[in-house]
Write an enzyme that holds these catalytic residues in place. Structure first.
Site, short mmCIF file in Angstrom:
data_model
loop_
_atom_site.label_atom_id
_atom_site.label_comp_id
_atom_site.label_asym_id
_atom_site.label_seq_id
_atom_site.Cartn_x
_atom_site.Cartn_y
_atom_site.Cartn_z
N CYS A 11 0.86 -1.16 0.00
CA CYS A 11 0.00 0.00 0.00
C CYS A 11 0.91 1.22 0.00
CB CYS A 11 -0.90 -0.02 1.23
SG CYS A 11 -2.45 0.85 0.96
N CYS A 87 -3.98 -0.88 -2.65
CA CYS A 87 -4.46 0.48 -2.88
C CYS A 87 -4.08 0.91 -4.28
CB CYS A 87 -3.96 1.45 -1.83
SG CYS A 87 -2.23 1.89 -1.91
N CYS A 95 7.03 -0.26 -9.11
CA CYS A 95 7.49 -1.09 -7.99
C CYS A 95 8.94 -1.50 -8.20
CB CYS A 95 6.63 -2.36 -7.89
SG CYS A 95 4.95 -2.05 -7.34
#
Length: 164
Positions: A11, A87, A95
């Site tokens: 998140c 989220c 990432c």
């Protein structure tokens, strides 16, 4: 694939949704899974409403902490089998490269920490988020991971993420 499986929930703040997911999976999937959570921009603290709800449901909270996702992309970090974003902001971010090339999916859940107003409104939003995570994680723990090919497993994970 063979278990136990390492699962990372991501998140942005790592204070509520990903923390609840970590606690839920470590409880209901304890023999088959090891859950972790992290954030792209961790708050450094756990949301008190998330902690209250976990304790109310008798889920262990010891050891839970808000942490940066870089902890899991460093050399020597545990290899993840699965990485789930919970989220939308974290799902849209670039990432890190995860060791072990884990299977990924987006399981977006509305942010209960964004609710303003009375404490009861906040508690209600946290309960909705918790219930949605619990349902998805329960379905995930029932998947025959060892017998599904990667394509079928990926589709199942994406289906779970579309459920409310």
């Amino acid at each position: 694939m063979e278990g136990p499986f390492n699962v990372l929930f991501l998140c942005t703040g790592n204070s509520a949704r990903s923390i609840m997911a970590e606690a839920i999976l470590n409880t209901i999937g304890k023999d088959k899974f090891r859950a972790f959570s992290a954030g792209s921009h961790p708050t450094g603290r756990l949301n008190p409403f998330a902690l209250e709800l976990l304790e109310k449901n008798r889920l262990p909270t010891a050891g839970l902490r808000s942490k940066d996702w870089s902890e899991f992309s460093r050399p020597g970090a545990a290899s993840m089998h699965f990485v789930f974003t919970v989220c939308d902001r974290a799902a849209a971010e670039t990432c890190p490269i995860w060791p072990g090339q884990p299977m990924t999916a987006h399981w977006g859940v509305h942010d209960p920490a964004a609710i303003e107003g009375a404490d009861e409104s906040k508690r209600s939003a946290f309960l909705r988020a918790y219930s949605e995570l619990y349902r998805r994680i329960s379905l995930f723990t029932c998947l025959p991971i060892e017998t599904l090919d990667k394509l079928a497993l990926k589709e199942k994970l994406e289906q779970i993420g579309r459920m409310n």
